[in-house]
Design a protein around this motif. Structure first.
Motif, mmCIF file in Angstrom:
data_model
loop_
_atom_site.group_PDB
_atom_site.id
_atom_site.type_symbol
_atom_site.label_atom_id
_atom_site.label_comp_id
_atom_site.label_asym_id
_atom_site.label_seq_id
_atom_site.Cartn_x
_atom_site.Cartn_y
_atom_site.Cartn_z
ATOM 1 N N ALA C 5 0.846 -1.199 0.000
ATOM 2 C CA ALA C 5 0.000 0.000 0.000
ATOM 3 C C ALA C 5 0.874 1.239 0.000
ATOM 4 C CB ALA C 5 -0.878 0.008 1.227
ATOM 5 N N THR C 6 0.992 1.810 -1.151
ATOM 6 C CA THR C 6 1.780 3.024 -1.218
ATOM 7 C C THR C 6 0.896 4.156 -1.671
ATOM 8 O OG1 THR C 6 2.392 2.339 -3.413
ATOM 9 C CG2 THR C 6 4.006 1.967 -1.679
ATOM 10 N N LEU C 470 11.949 11.930 4.000
ATOM 11 C CA LEU C 470 11.470 10.550 3.954
ATOM 12 C C LEU C 470 11.735 9.934 2.591
ATOM 13 C CD1 LEU C 470 8.057 10.564 5.805
ATOM 14 C CD2 LEU C 470 10.164 9.453 6.500
ATOM 15 N N GLY C 477 10.738 2.842 5.449
ATOM 16 C CA GLY C 477 9.451 2.871 4.774
ATOM 17 C C GLY C 477 8.254 2.660 5.676
ATOM 18 N N SER C 478 8.353 1.799 6.655
ATOM 19 C CA SER C 478 7.125 1.445 7.368
ATOM 20 C C SER C 478 6.744 2.524 8.369
ATOM 21 C CB SER C 478 7.318 0.127 8.107
ATOM 22 O OG SER C 478 8.060 0.355 9.280
ATOM 23 N N HIS C 479 5.510 2.520 8.644
ATOM 24 C CA HIS C 479 5.014 3.537 9.572
ATOM 25 C C HIS C 479 4.739 2.902 10.912
ATOM 26 C CE1 HIS C 479 3.110 7.215 10.813
ATOM 27 N NE2 HIS C 479 2.097 6.533 11.283
#
Lengths: 395, 191, 479
Positions: C5-6, C470, C477-479
């Motif tokens: 999911a980008t 970022l 990358g991950s949140h």
């Protein structure tokens, strides 16, 4: 930024349990209708208008979010879409009401002992209050709601695959453009299903009242869902305390909105004291029904209002879920208070089918919602604003 | 923070001394504030044209006091309004209008609400400006610095009050160390 | 299969659907400061003086009409039984409704976290204050001898020992409107304080510096102050939101608590509130479109702002239409012959029917053009539409007040109504009062909340920095 989820395939156990509960509850209610037709039908109407109202209100909340172009809510949007999509189920669940209309609605075949004046008024209302038109109207309400919820859900899930930004544009346009129609739908549904129980009584704000209570329950369910739906592939893991805080604020706002609408209706009818309007409240605020009314004033407004003032509570998902659960219960009492005094004006009436209908209709709705959820992502993974939503913080 | 009210006029006047440090960006200001606090300076404050996200943490502030003040104001409004109406229309001089009861709860709702908002809102405004901020405070030593004018326009500043008998040069050196672009000192003038 | 999911747009600061920014051009805090304060320091232009002269002339009408009213009494007006309320109450409701947009924009949009509000809130809040002043004038003078009015409107211990009658919506009105004015003033001033400090520190002359300095009360952008200030402002917004709803609700009670056909209906409270916001936004548009041109505010009041405003007008216009539908439906459904006659005979076919149809045209038909983006983004269209909506909402109050009153239950007591020149002068005069105050506001106070626009610019820039770091791969990358 990536969200590591796969298409949802779980929830089988819950679906089976809810479905079983629904079938058993509904079966018991139907048996109840066979035994004690009128009481069981009124109980069924309470449960039906409770759950159907939540489905309609979910659709409306979803459309409001789209119309506002809200970004923070993307992460919690999918459950809302699914809840809106359960509206199809209520076409089937409406059948008992159509079958039992003559026991529910006194305007179907007015009794001669209602008095000449009442009969004259009912004759005047005949072009609106008649069985075929009633059924056709409800059909239209469902058609509009099914169309809207189907399109919004469809476009949203299609975006999961393609990530096409145009699908967002379409959802937003339909969300905004459909609102006038769905507003009329829920208002007239409230007039038809609930207000016409007392065919001589009328209140222009009644549709808004039904909407206010229903949307409150929708938000309450969302809050409980974000709490519970945690684990593999579930959206709850991606919901932060910031989102929950916003849901808490929405819950608070709609507690106030419900109170505002309720007071507007009560105050205007009470102060004008007109013979055609006041009986509604005379029944409910005189005699044995008083405790229920007082309970609603405190339970539906003052208690949740006081609790939700606290910022701390709104940012503690578990405690917020308790308030949400309370409001779900109180909304049921509210509908009970709207419906039952028509059948039993002299004293509050409890019939066992209230429980079976509540779990019957509710169990089937929940099972249906889980079934619709399976095979889709539990959050719109390719929504252009998902990243913004995930990183949302209170300003 | 507080005005120079506790400094009497005359011979016993001890001027307060401030060190004003200017930073290039809001992030530098936050970082500088955090570090100057770690160095043990107590009476520090930031000055910026708009609130900066994360200021409270950098300054080490507790929870805001204003919500409690507003809540008390609103509750006082509810009590005042309802008891006023009850006393006037029920106790002191009941008037029968359209045979409505003297104690008409629905009819008392609007004014109860309005006075709750009036007193709640007023306590927010006056509680903040007079109670918490000590305004009006037309004189503050920092206003004597020309560069401080930018604090309301586009500058990011950190001010440190030099303790009585403290070493001003040490404070200036500390301010330079935490990344200030420009450091000035100012002393309160006697009025 | 897994779903990466980008965000297709890649970065968070540009909106993939509508990339237009709320602040146009490359701005810094300094340029925002200069452009937004410029019109305050600049000498008044010929255009401003011309407008001011017209406004003053209209204000003259007010003085004349007020004098006549106070000397002769309200017999100088056209209202007489059965039309006991007419221009006085129409104008009161119209003006107070206009005021509501200011509170809506500043408070409700703040709570909804709608960032575009920062460019228009100061402007709209000032409008609230001036509109409420105009509104207050009418109930005050319609008492005939306003210097006696305090005795029965305020809880004043008079020698007779009689108190105000708290079961009357007219007394509720006194409390509601005065609370509304007070809180709006406090809210407006609280928001203005940082801007006054900016004015103080940008001023070139000593006189201006002293005056703005006194008004800023010693504001120095202190972090400790901001921490409490932000909360106080938010709480005032939170209190103003139910307040603004309550004010028009109570105004609607003035009508709805009675038993008049056309007045007594339960939808009145929310429907009045929607109508108030509708007309208020229209009035903001009427002034904003020329003002952004002449004051050089186009970079902060962009087409995107105007488009959003038009959408709000569409939404509130639809709510007003919803109110009309409910009223008309229940008028028939109730089976009450007086209600039915009022809605379907008197209003639609009676002697004053043209005003009803003008109302329907302006309030129901006109906003529908805003469904189309081309109309929402045309300055000429939206300006004309905003004026039509103002007219329409005035007509709505005329329909409610006069048309309902002139045909009630008994044909023998029917009457007619026509305003006198004093009525018309009073109404014109309040427009003059409003315009005068507004022009003075535009001259001496920044028309846009400078501090909040700077804050918005800062946030946007800050987000862009984070995003840049970022995407440059500094953080993972991950949140």
């Amino acid at each position: 930024m990536t969200v590591d989820v796969q298409k949802f395939q779980g929830g089988g156990g819950w679906m089976t349990k809810a479905g079983a509960l629904g079938v058993v509850g509904l079966g018991a209610s139907l048996a109840g209708i066979a035994m004690d037709t009128q009481k069981a039908l009124f109980s069924y109407l309470v449960a039906f208008s409770y759950w159907a109202g939540i489905a309609f209100a979910s659709l409306i909340l979803l459309m409001i979010f789209h119309a506002f172009r809200a970004k923070w809510m993307v992460v919690i949007r999918r459950p809302l879409e699914v809840m809106a999509a359960t509206v199809v189920l209520f076409v089937l669940l409406f059948i008992p009401i159509v079958m039992g209309m003559s026991h529910l609605y006194s305007w179907v075949s007015p009794a001669a002992d209602m008095g000449a004046e009442a009969l004259k008024l009912l004759a005047h209302k005949k072009p609106y209050l008649n069985v075929p038109f009633f059924v056709v109207r409800t059909g239209i309400y469902f058609l509009v709601a099914i169309f809207l919820s189907h399109r919004l859900f469809g476009w949203s899930t299609r975006q999961d695959e393609s990530g096409d930004v145009q699908l967002t544009v379409r959802q937003r346009s339909l969300g905004a453009g459909g609102l006038p129609f769905i507003a009329l739908v829920i208002s007239f549904a409230a007039f038809d299903w609930l207000m016409s129980l007392n065919p001589l009584w009328f209140s222009t704000i009644f549709g808004v009242y039904y909407f206010a209570g229903s949307i409150l329950s929708t938000i309450a369910i969302l809050i409980i869902l974000t709490n519970k739906a945690r684990g593999k592939d579930l959206f709850g893991d991606h919901v932060s305390v910031e989102h929950v805080h916003n849901l808490g604020k929405l819950l608070f706002a709609f507690v106030c909105f419900w109170g505002y609408i309720a007071v507007s209706q009560l105050l205007l009818i009470w102060i004008a004291n007109l013979p055609e309007e006041i009986p509604f409240y005379v029944v409910r605020f005189r005699g044995p029904w008083v405790p229920v009314g007082i309970f609603l004033i405190f339970g539906h407004f003052f208690i949740p209002f006081g609790a939700l003032l606290s910022r701390n509570l709104k940012r503690t998902p578990k405690r917020l879920a308790v308030v949400a659960g309370w409001l779900l219960f109180v909304h049921f009492v509210d509908l009970y208070w709207l419906v039952m005094p028509t059948l039993s004006p002299d004293a509050p009436l409890f019939h066992w089918t209230l429980v079976t209908s509540f779990f019957g209709v509710g169990g089937l709705s929940v099972a249906f919602a889980i079934w619709r959820m399976r095979g889709h992502f539990t959050l719109p993974v390719k929504d252009p604003f998902l990243a913004v939503s995930l990183r949302y913080r209170q300003p | 923070m507080s005005a120079g009210a506790d400094h009497g006029h005359g011979s016993d006047f001890v001027p307060r001394r401030f060190v004003l440090a200017q930073f290039g960006t809001s992030d530098a200001l936050l970082e500088g504030t955090r570090r100057i606090r770690e160095k043990g300076h107590k009476k520090i404050d930031t000055h910026s044209p708009y609130p900066i996200h994360g200021l409270e943490e950098a300054l080490g502030l507790g929870r805001p006091k204003i919500p409690a003040i507003v809540l008390m104001g609103a509750i006082a409004g509810v009590c005042a309004a309802y008891s006023m109406m009850y006393y006037m229309n029920v106790v002191d001089f009941p008037i029968n209008v359209a045979n409505r009861p003297g104690h008409s709860m629905p009819a008392f709702i609007p004014i109860t609400f309005e006075l709750a908002v009036l007193l709640g809102g007023s306590s927010s405004f006056f509680g903040l400006l007079i109670g918490l901020l000590g305004f009006p405070e037309p004189y503050h030593p920092l206003f004597e610095l020309d560069s401080f004018k930018k604090a309301a326009i586009d500058g990011f500043f950190l001010s440190i009050e030099v303790p009585q008998g403290g070493n001003q040069d040490g404070v200036i050196a500390d301010a330079r160390q935490v990344g200030a672009l420009n450091v000035e000192a100012v002393e309160e003038s006697e009025r | 299969m897994s779903a990466p999911a980008t965000s297709p747009a890649g970065d968070l600061t540009t909106d993939p659907v509508d990339p237009r920014p709320f602040i146009e051009g490359t701005q810094t805090d300094q340029t925002i400061n200069d452009t937004l304060l410029h019109h305050v320091f600049r000498g008044a232009g010929k255009g401003w003086w011309a407008c001011f002269a017209v406004a003053l002339a209209m204000l003259g009408c007010l003085v004349v009409a007020l004098t006549v009213t106070l000397v002769k009494g309200i017999g100088a007006w056209g209202n007489n039984i059965p039309v006991g309320w007419a221009f006085d109450i129409i104008n009161f409701v119209w003006w107070i409704g206009i005021g509501h947009a200011g509170t809506l924009i500043s408070a409700i949009l703040l709570l909804f976290q709608q960032k575009w509000r920062t460019s228009i809130n100061r402007f709209a809040e000032a409008m609230t204050l001036f509109a409420v002043m105009c509104a207050l004038l009418f109930p005050l003078i319609h008492t005939g001898r306003p210097w006696f009015a305090a005795y029965w409107l305020l809880p004043y211990p008079s020698v007779q020992g009689i108190w105000p009658q708290f079961k009357s919506p007219l007394v509720w009105d006194v409390f509601a409107v005065s609370t509304y004015f007070t809180i709006s003033l406090l809210f407006w001033f609280l928001g203005l304080i940082p801007d006054l400090a900016a004015l103080r520190d940008s001023a070139t002359s000593k006189v201006k510096r002293t005056i703005y300095g006194m008004l800023a009360m010693g504001w120095r952008g202190s972090g400790r102050h901001w921490a409490e200030y932000k909360w106080a402002y938010l709480l005032l917004a939170g209190l103003s939101t139910p307040l603004v709803l309550s004010v028009h609700t109570i105004v609607s009670f003035d009508f709805a608590t009675s038993v008049m056909p056309g007045w007594h209906t339960t939808i009145f409270p929310p429907y009045f509130v929607a109508g108030a916001i509708f007309s208020g936004f229209a009035m903001v548009m009427t002034w904003m479109i020329p003002a952004r041109q002449f004051l050089g505010l186009k970079h902060v009041v962009t087409m995107r702002h105007l488009e959003n405003m038009n959408k709000v007008m569409l939404a509130t216009g639809m709510m007003v239409s919803y109110g009309y539908i409910m009223e008309h439906f229940i008028a028939w459904y109730s089976g009450n012959q007086y209600e039915f006659a009022q809605f379907f005979e008197v209003r639609q076919k009676g002697p004053l029917a043209p005003i009803y149809w003008l109302m329907i045209f302006c309030n129901v038909v006109t906003p529908q053009i805003f469904w189309f983006k081309r109309m929402r983004t045309s300055l000429a269209v939206m300006w004309v539409a905003s004026i039509l909506i103002n007219v329409g909402m005035w007509c709505e109050r005329f329909v409610i007040v006069v048309i309902s009153l002139h045909r009630d239950f008994l044909p023998a007591s029917w009457g007619s109504y026509a305003p006198t020149w004093v009525d018309i002068c009073l109404f014109t005069g309040t427009i003059g009062l409003f315009s005068t105050l507004f022009l003075l506001f535009l001259k001496f106070v920044p028309a846009v909340a400078v501090t909040e626009v700077k804050e918005l610019r800062h946030e946007t820039e800050h987000d862009a920095h984070i995003e840049a770091s970022l995407t440059a791969g500094v953080t993972g990358g991950s949140h």
